[in-house]
Design an enzyme around this catalytic site. Structure first.
Site, PDB file in Angstrom:
ATOM      1  N   ASP A 175      31.766  39.868  45.073  1.00 58.19           N
ATOM      2  CA  ASP A 175      32.989  40.686  44.997  1.00 58.19           C
ATOM      3  C   ASP A 175      33.636  40.520  43.606  1.00 58.19           C
ATOM      4  OD1 ASP A 175      35.301  42.066  45.550  1.00 58.19           O
ATOM      5  OD2 ASP A 175      36.058  40.644  47.040  1.00 58.19           O
ATOM      6  N   ARG A 176      32.960  40.981  42.567  1.00 62.53           N
ATOM      7  CA  ARG A 176      33.383  40.696  41.192  1.00 62.53           C
ATOM      8  C   ARG A 176      34.529  41.599  40.710  1.00 62.53           C
ATOM      9  NH1 ARG A 176      35.136  40.631  36.885  1.00 62.53           N
ATOM     10  NH2 ARG A 176      34.424  39.574  35.004  1.00 62.53           N
ATOM     11  N   LYS A 177      34.662  42.781  41.295  1.00 68.35           N
ATOM     12  CA  LYS A 177      35.695  43.741  40.882  1.00 68.35           C
ATOM     13  C   LYS A 177      35.716  43.949  39.363  1.00 68.35           C
ATOM     14  CE  LYS A 177      38.797  43.481  44.868  1.00 68.35           C
ATOM     15  NZ  LYS A 177      38.078  42.531  45.749  1.00 68.35           N
ATOM     16  N   PHE A 178      34.595  44.437  38.843  1.00 71.58           N
ATOM     17  CA  PHE A 178      34.518  44.726  37.406  1.00 71.58           C
ATOM     18  C   PHE A 178      35.627  45.691  37.013  1.00 71.58           C
ATOM     19  CE2 PHE A 178      30.047  43.498  38.228  1.00 71.58           C
ATOM     20  CZ  PHE A 178      29.968  42.469  37.303  1.00 71.58           C
ATOM     21  N   ALA A 179      36.180  45.484  35.807  1.00 70.89           N
ATOM     22  CA  ALA A 179      37.352  46.283  35.416  1.00 70.89           C
ATOM     23  C   ALA A 179      37.483  46.348  33.902  1.00 70.89           C
ATOM     24  CB  ALA A 179      38.613  45.666  36.037  1.00 70.89           C
ATOM     25  N   ASN A 219      30.387  48.409  27.838  1.00 70.94           N
ATOM     26  CA  ASN A 219      29.603  47.416  27.125  1.00 70.94           C
ATOM     27  C   ASN A 219      29.915  45.997  27.618  1.00 70.94           C
ATOM     28  OD1 ASN A 219      27.667  46.841  25.023  1.00 70.94           O
ATOM     29  ND2 ASN A 219      29.376  45.845  23.950  1.00 70.94           N
ATOM     30  N   THR A 220      31.139  45.768  28.001  1.00 69.71           N
ATOM     31  CA  THR A 220      31.526  44.446  28.489  1.00 69.71           C
ATOM     32  C   THR A 220      31.023  44.197  29.910  1.00 69.71           C
ATOM     33  OG1 THR A 220      33.469  44.447  27.059  1.00 69.71           O
ATOM     34  CG2 THR A 220      33.491  42.906  28.897  1.00 69.71           C
ATOM     35  N   THR A 279      30.860  37.195  48.587  1.00 68.08           N
ATOM     36  CA  THR A 279      31.097  35.935  47.870  1.00 68.08           C
ATOM     37  C   THR A 279      32.005  36.138  46.659  1.00 68.08           C
ATOM     38  OG1 THR A 279      29.126  36.329  46.502  1.00 68.08           O
ATOM     39  CG2 THR A 279      28.827  35.031  48.507  1.00 68.08           C
ATOM     40  N   ASP A 325      35.407  33.042  51.243  1.00 70.24           N
ATOM     41  CA  ASP A 325      36.169  32.664  50.045  1.00 70.24           C
ATOM     42  C   ASP A 325      36.413  31.160  50.009  1.00 70.24           C
ATOM     43  OD1 ASP A 325      36.221  35.340  49.623  1.00 70.24           O
ATOM     44  OD2 ASP A 325      38.313  35.624  50.171  1.00 70.24           O
TER      45      ASP A 325
END
Lengths: 259, 259
Positions: B96-100, B104-105, B66, B43
């Site tokens: 480590d994007r943690k999509f939430a 569609n987004t 990352t 990080d």
């Protein structure tokens, strides 16, 4: 735990006076001044198109919601161009980032990286998944800049994992950090206590009901900030369509006022 | 609903053979080949430092985690440079994007924007907050590229909002999309059915217990991918420290095998 019977009859300006959030008060006053409770979600992939939409629809809206992380041609100069349009047309920018990590990480994601969201976006939002500790971390970055945060208490998807506990934890964190959290992304009114009247409820994807000759348009949620997307962005007459949504939303709001 | 008594004694390679995910199988085989179950969370805020860490610690790890969205000097050429180091030292990249967000987004956030995560990151992760529909959308982007997804079933913060329902919905979505979801971010082993043996459990912030002369090091979670952060990145001898963590993790894993 007193219910708030008068909430439905308070004007935005009256609610602004009760807000502990600088940004929340600014938004509520802006809505009355500009006579609009319409937000537009501009989910486009090119910077120029986003700026064009902002320019066309700017006079009708109180908030433009963006996803800068889907802009393929994002450049460091983009936020300044958007900011100039927002200031000229008097609307707020809401980067729909949906933060969802621990405090130390969201702090860097909010202030840093290539997008530097806190530098230009009046509003952003966060899930409560990592707890109120992550809200406190976002506040460290955003409050000194006069920014505001919306907590995501409910999602619109049919199979959403949000629960009564999510709503409760969002309310708790919002009340604890009411100098930064000024409202919620939600599907219904969730903040109902007397002290909650300044909180803004923002409901995604509200559609105008067209009945016959376009009369009978109505919103079920007149106290909310209403958000429109494709109904406006994919129209051949964005400005005209935005005006239509704005007038319907404004008329629904006015019908709730006691005068 | 048969429990899996043999799980603790399967090797990574044996579990790889049972994986429905191309990426999951690749990771499990890599771990046995390279004799490491150590992931490193890097990080840092500067690209050059991240690349230097990758170069130093690369020989010891199976995964480098990352956050490209906190890199202040991110440039479009950065992923290629990181990818080259990863391929040379044989580790996987985990953004480590943690999509939430809704399907569609997240699809656009995963494939597009300036970061183009799907193009270079072997692994990414997602919350289940928007439901399995968002997992299906991420899969549309990532599976054709041979990528894999981890679902965030539990967070490490004391006031996390994750619940038994979050774990259940994560398990359900993972089993439904096992050709793309190969495991979980979690605090404990959550996938316990016989058919779950290929799922990887990744636990953040595991620390070596130092007792006296650095003997008695142990992990409570020998079947997991263990993730280290500051213990390594802030050491004066990153490579040496990573080696120490790697050996402790490997020894814990080997003690669970029946031979």
């Amino acid at each position: 735990s007193t219910p708030a019977p008068a909430a439905a009859s308070l004007s935005y300006t009256e609610r602004a006076a009760k807000s502990k959030s600088e940004l929340g008060a600014k938004l509520l006053r802006l809505m009355d001044e500009k006579k609009t409770n319409l937000a537009l979600a501009a989910d486009v992939l090119r910077s120029e198109e986003l700026l064009r939409i902002a320019e066309e629809v700017g006079p009708e809206i109180c908030i433009l919601k963006t996803h800068v992380d889907i802009l393929e041609d994002y450049e460091p100069g983009f936020p300044d161009r958007l900011r100039e349009i927002a200031d000229r047309h008097n609307f707020l920018i809401f980067e729909d980032r949906k933060f969802a990590d621990i405090g130390n990480t969201v702090k860097h994601q909010y202030s840093g990286g290539v997008h530097r969201i806190a530098k230009w976006s009046d509003i952003t939002n966060s899930h409560i998944v990592s707890g109120a500790s992550s809200v406190a971390s976002l506040k460290e970055v955003g409050k000194p800049l006069g920014r505001g945060l919306l907590l995501i208490a409910q999602m619109s998807t049919a199979d959403a994992n949000t629960s009564a506990q999510t709503v409760e934890n969002s309310l708790k964190a919002a009340r604890e950090h009411a100098d930064f959290v000024f409202g919620f992304i939600c599907q219904e009114k969730i903040a109902k206590e007397a002290d909650d009247v300044a909180f803004v409820h923002m409901t995604p994807g509200v559609h105008l009901q067209r009945e016959g000759d376009n009369q009978g348009q109505h919103y079920n949620t007149p106290q909310h900030v209403i958000t429109q997307k494709k109904g406006i962005t994919e129209s051949n007459d964005r400005r005209g369509e935005a005006k239509r949504y704005r007038e319907a939303g404004w008329s629904a709001y006015q019908s709730t006022l006691n005068h």
